[in-house]
Design a protein around this motif. Structure first.
Motif, PDB file in Angstrom:
ATOM      1  N   ILE A 106      -1.144   3.767  -7.697  1.00  0.00           N
ATOM      2  CA  ILE A 106      -1.473   4.201  -6.271  1.00  0.00           C
ATOM      3  C   ILE A 106      -0.010   4.188  -5.709  1.00  0.00           C
ATOM      4  O   ILE A 106       0.793   3.498  -5.744  1.00  0.00           O
ATOM      5  N   ALA A 107      -0.240   5.384  -4.736  1.00  0.00           N
ATOM      6  CA  ALA A 107       1.091   5.896  -3.938  1.00  0.00           C
ATOM      7  C   ALA A 107       0.629   5.875  -2.464  1.00  0.00           C
ATOM      8  O   ALA A 107      -0.192   6.616  -2.134  1.00  0.00           O
ATOM      9  N   LEU A 108       1.424   5.115  -1.406  1.00  0.00           N
ATOM     10  CA  LEU A 108       0.948   5.128  -0.264  1.00  0.00           C
ATOM     11  C   LEU A 108       2.482   5.804   0.556  1.00  0.00           C
ATOM     12  O   LEU A 108       3.518   5.271   0.211  1.00  0.00           O
ATOM     13  N   VAL A 109       2.165   6.551   1.527  1.00  0.00           N
ATOM     14  CA  VAL A 109       3.267   7.018   2.204  1.00  0.00           C
ATOM     15  C   VAL A 109       3.524   6.541   3.596  1.00  0.00           C
ATOM     16  O   VAL A 109       2.344   6.605   4.484  1.00  0.00           O
ATOM     17  N   ASP A 151      -9.811   4.588  -6.659  1.00  0.00           N
ATOM     18  CA  ASP A 151      -9.199   4.298  -7.995  1.00  0.00           C
ATOM     19  C   ASP A 151      -9.974   4.540  -9.104  1.00  0.00           C
ATOM     20  O   ASP A 151     -11.075   4.693  -8.919  1.00  0.00           O
ATOM     21  N   ASN A 152      -9.565   4.269 -10.314  1.00  0.00           N
ATOM     22  CA  ASN A 152     -10.482   4.367 -11.632  1.00  0.00           C
ATOM     23  C   ASN A 152     -11.378   3.397 -11.831  1.00  0.00           C
ATOM     24  O   ASN A 152     -12.101   3.622 -12.718  1.00  0.00           O
ATOM     25  N   ILE A 153     -11.599   2.438 -11.067  1.00  0.00           N
ATOM     26  CA  ILE A 153     -12.730   1.313 -10.932  1.00  0.00           C
ATOM     27  C   ILE A 153     -13.561   1.297  -9.974  1.00  0.00           C
ATOM     28  O   ILE A 153     -14.233   0.384  -9.567  1.00  0.00           O
ATOM     29  N   ASN A 203       2.042   0.237  -9.935  1.00  0.00           N
ATOM     30  CA  ASN A 203       1.115   0.587 -11.207  1.00  0.00           C
ATOM     31  C   ASN A 203       0.100  -0.638 -11.361  1.00  0.00           C
ATOM     32  O   ASN A 203       0.479  -1.831 -11.302  1.00  0.00           O
ATOM     33  N   LEU A 204      -1.300  -0.305 -10.917  1.00  0.00           N
ATOM     34  CA  LEU A 204      -2.419  -1.255 -11.181  1.00  0.00           C
ATOM     35  C   LEU A 204      -2.355  -2.256 -12.099  1.00  0.00           C
ATOM     36  O   LEU A 204      -2.940  -3.196 -12.072  1.00  0.00           O
TER      37      LEU A 204
END
Length: 330
Positions: A15-18, A282-284, A27-28
């Motif tokens: 996950i990337a936040l700017v 996210d993927n979950i 990295n989760l």
């Protein structure tokens, strides 16, 4: 007050936040974290980011017309390119070797990541500002949307061949996304009263979703202030549950749709209490939301996990993202 995160992207457990010119990546799966700084001057405000297919490289475009490629594992800049104009949207080819850049002048350029050549190859052009860009899953088409209500479907990589135009919007188009588990269908939204679902190859409208009526009903049910226009801020999807989430500018609501037999059906509406700047699944199935910050804002990020069977500890998950810069006082 803290500076808000204005961009959020998810890919392959990352996950990337700017905020401003900085990118925080986590990295989760491993909980590894890294902070990237796009530039040291005021002109390096980040405009767009994209992960490559395996999330090992992050492309970052900024106001200084620099396109930088970062090694996500070690946080090292591996390549820098020059863009003729400010960039609005970027997308990698599947192999991660090349990237397409859509700019504010209406042009699309292609860059090779690991190349000493700093300039891009002009691929196609519109007569107005480009707002979004996608590549079809088979990479036979590049889809571009603009401020003049058009979606252009162009053959790729032979971009001198225009396949079709998807015409129907009455205002600018801001966002496009492919439908989960059916990449022949495209959803688009912008500044008018409808979301459009397309068979994009044939430029055929499959469904028009009356978002104006949905918004007005949600405003009434949640006792919110009315808004004058309906501007799509973000569209994101979760393929495992055939879910699509849509949010709008100046509206603290997320509209969730189920995709059933190739059409969208409203599932429910979520009141986030804060204006939304960006969001991503996210993927979950957790929906990450970045909030506009004012004196009433409690959190700069929220996670909605009601679509996910996986439990999480909010404080632990968000601890790395709690601090940004302080807002400048004028």
């Amino acid at each position: 007050m803290k500076v808000p995160y204005h961009i959020i992207k998810y890919s392959k457990d990352h996950i990337a936040l700017v905020f401003n010119n900085k990118i925080k990546i986590k990295n989760l799966s491993t909980n590894e974290t890294i902070v990237l700084i796009q530039g040291e001057n005021n002109n390096s405000f980040v405009r767009s980011i994209a992960f490559n297919n395996d999330a090992t490289v992050l492309a970052v475009a900024s106001d200084d017309k620099k396109l930088k490629f970062w090694d996500v594992k070690i946080g090292r800049c591996i390549s820098i390119k020059n863009t003729p104009k400010k960039v609005n949207s970027i997308i990698f080819e599947k192999n991660g070797k090349k990237i397409l850049v859509a700019d504010g002048f209406g042009d699309v350029y292609r860059y090779t990541v690991n190349s000493s050549i700093e300039e891009g190859e002009l691929m196609l052009g519109h007569v107005s500002m480009l707002t979004d860009i996608l590549l079809s899953s088979d990479e036979k088409y590049v889809l571009t949307s603009d401020r003049d209500e058009k979606i252009r479907i162009t053959h790729y990589p032979k971009t001198y061949v225009i396949s079709n135009y998807c015409l129907g919007h009455k205002e600018y188009i801001s966002k496009m996304t492919f439908i989960p588990n059916n990449d022949k269908l495209l959803l688009s939204g912008g500044g008018d009263d409808y979301l459009y679902l397309w068979d994009f190859i044939n430029a055929k409208i499959i469904q028009k979703i009356d978002i104006k009526s949905l918004i007005e009903e949600a405003i009434k049910n949640n006792n919110l202030n009315s808004i004058e226009s309906y501007n799509v801020k973000e569209i994101t999807s979760y393929s495992k549950s055939n879910l699509i989430a849509v949010c709008f500018e100046k509206l603290p609501l997320i509209f969730l749709f189920n995709v059933i037999e190739g059409k969208l059906k409203i599932k429910n509406t979520i009141d986030t209490e804060n204006m939304i700047l960006d969001m991503a699944f996210d993927n979950i199935g957790r929906l990450w939301i970045t909030n506009f910050v004012d004196s009433k804002t409690k959190n700069i990020i929220n996670i909605i996990s009601k679509f996910s069977p996986v439990e999480y500890l909010t404080d632990k998950e968000l601890e790395f993202f709690e601090d940004t810069d302080e807002c400048m006082k004028h």
